[in-house]
Enzyme design. Structure first.
Site, mmCIF file in Angstrom:
data_model
loop_
_atom_site.group_PDB
_atom_site.id
_atom_site.type_symbol
_atom_site.label_atom_id
_atom_site.label_comp_id
_atom_site.label_asym_id
_atom_site.label_seq_id
_atom_site.Cartn_x
_atom_site.Cartn_y
_atom_site.Cartn_z
ATOM 1 N N ARG A 37 0.943 -1.333 -0.075
ATOM 2 C CA ARG A 37 0.092 -0.091 -0.126
ATOM 3 C C ARG A 37 0.741 1.236 0.014
ATOM 4 N NH1 ARG A 37 -5.399 0.060 1.548
ATOM 5 N NH2 ARG A 37 -6.415 -2.034 1.605
ATOM 6 N N ARG A 41 -2.908 7.273 1.020
ATOM 7 C CA ARG A 41 -3.308 8.460 1.840
ATOM 8 C C ARG A 41 -2.126 9.105 2.700
ATOM 9 N NH1 ARG A 41 -8.519 10.361 2.386
ATOM 10 N NH2 ARG A 41 -9.994 9.113 0.915
ATOM 11 N N ARG A 50 -6.618 12.448 -5.404
ATOM 12 C CA ARG A 50 -7.784 12.046 -4.866
ATOM 13 C C ARG A 50 -8.947 12.683 -4.888
ATOM 14 N NH1 ARG A 50 -11.458 9.557 -3.544
ATOM 15 N NH2 ARG A 50 -12.046 8.038 -2.050
ATOM 16 N N ASP A 87 -7.422 -1.805 -6.854
ATOM 17 C CA ASP A 87 -7.890 -2.574 -5.730
ATOM 18 C C ASP A 87 -8.170 -3.971 -5.971
ATOM 19 O OD1 ASP A 87 -8.540 -1.629 -2.728
ATOM 20 O OD2 ASP A 87 -10.201 -2.980 -3.375
ATOM 21 N N TYR A 163 -15.675 -10.394 0.866
ATOM 22 C CA TYR A 163 -16.508 -9.103 0.789
ATOM 23 C C TYR A 163 -17.542 -9.137 -0.176
ATOM 24 C CZ TYR A 163 -12.092 -6.854 2.460
ATOM 25 O OH TYR A 163 -11.286 -6.425 3.178
#
Ligand code: 1CP
Length: 352
Positions: A37, A41, A50, A87, A163
């Site tokens: 990752r 952010r 973003r 993702d 998920y």
């Protein structure tokens, strides 16, 4: 930065990046480093882009933006590998399940039982969305220094299915475990479908320029012995075999987070070239695994947030313990949003 040869053969004009040679089993005195990752952010340049994108999925499906984000941590830190910015939800999204991302939380999917998913998903319709991801890979490849490896990725069938069935992450992935106990046949068919679509997806990433691929099984650690075998090891083995048949030269990194005592069997049975090790994997275990495959991990992302003398001593301990096996320096899980950039800079300096 891009050469004709690099474009033509996808092998960086003949020079093998350090990360790839370690993945092929050669130890290196200074291990290559990248961080799971590593785009995201904690970087101000990510937050800026973003904010311009409508949503997270828009960012993933805009090749010029996704490529830019992939390259951001390379420019800043000079990591030994870039990982495609996308993702693990690209696969359910491309299959036609409704996927969205809730600000600051994570993925939200339309929850469905395996049997319903099998009826509704359309593996023949993935081309358009996957094509956008492949375009990102091509763009990254063209902007990457020859010594920097490009890693493609996808989610493992088990983790992606958790998920798809629950609609979001739950603490113990109870909904998917329950569905697998109630109707193992449908569950197995769902995982086979996900494995085959994911092999196709990774193969497209490789054709576009990815030099290694990582399969993220973030929720492998919630399964008992028999279920770990059936839902983690068996699908990974199917994917490794599928990829080997298409791309025998491209290393595969498995990351069955939380595998614990099952890690050894996972490596032997699946034939992965490397195993990602989580934060709780003992270094002695990693040394043992390193006799069969390259090992990657396992610095605690929270220690990178904390920084200081413990970060320094732990970094040295990891490197020293794994000096004689093929080792890739990485975290045991994704980098946290609160990570100070100065600590990442310090880590890279320490490892180098
Ligand atoms: O709002 C934002 O800006 C989105 C935050 C974000 C980012 C940057 C998400 C939402 N996904 C990503 C990118 C991403 N996800 C990458 C990019 C490449 C890189 O490493 O730099 C990768 C490899 C992933 C993989 C991923 N997504 C995993 C497997 C690894 C892991 O961390 O366990 C999982 C489980 C996801 C689902 C997901 N996507 C996003 C979030 C916040 C989550 C996790 C949520 C949860 O715990 O359920």
């Amino acid at each position: 930065m891009k050469s004709e040869a690099m474009q033509a053969n996808g092998q960086n004009g003949g020079s093998t990046p350090k990360l790839i040679s370690v993945l092929r089993g050669r130890p290196h005195p200074r291990p290559p480093i990248w961080l799971m990752r590593q785009a995201g952010r904690y970087l101000p340049e990510y937050r800026e882009l973003r904010a311009k994108a409508g949503g997270f999925l828009d960012l993933c499906y805009r090749p010029e933006w996704a490529a830019e984000i992939t390259l951001q941590p390379i420019r800043r830190f000079g990591f030994d590998a870039a990982i495609l910015f996308a993702d693990i939800m690209m696969v359910p999204d491309a299959l036609g399940q409704t996927v969205s991302f809730e600000e600051g939380v994570g993925p939200r999917l339309e929850a469905m039982e395996p049997e319903t998913l099998l009826r509704k998903l359309d593996p023949s319709g993935t081309g358009a969305k996957f094509g956008l991801i492949y375009e990102t890979v091509e763009r990254v490849k063209a902007g990457l220094p020859a010594e920097t490896a490009l890693i493609g990725f996808c989610g493992a069938p088990w983790t992606v299915a958790t998920y798809m069935i629950a609609g979001h992450a739950t603490p113990d992935q109870g909904p998917a475990r329950l569905a697998a106990y109630r109707d193992p046949e449908s569950f197995a068919r769902l995982l086979d479908l996900l494995a085959d679509v994911s092999v196709d997806y990774l193969s497209g990433q490789i054709r576009a320029g990815a030099q290694a691929v990582q399969i993220f099984d973030s929720w492998a650690g919630v399964l008992p012995e028999g279920e770990f075998q059936r839902w983690v090891t068996v699908p990974a083995k199917r994917m490794v075999a599928g990829l080997r048949a298409l791309h025998p030269e491209v290393p595969v990194i498995g990351f069955p987070r939380g595998a614990g005592v099952f890690a050894d069997g996972f490596v032997t049975e699946t034939g992965v070239d490397a195993i990602g090790c989580d934060t709780v994997m003992p270094l002695a275990e990693m040394q043992g695994l390193g006799k069969q495959a390259a090992v990657q991990g396992n610095l605690d992302p929270l220690l990178l947030v904390a920084g200081g003398p413990l970060l320094e001593s732990r970094t040295h301990a990891i490197i020293e313990a794994l000096q004689t096996v093929p080792h890739i320096f990485n975290l045991g899980h994704g980098i946290l949003q609160t990570t100070p950039i100065a600590h990442v800079e310090r880590l890279v300096a320490l490892v180098r």
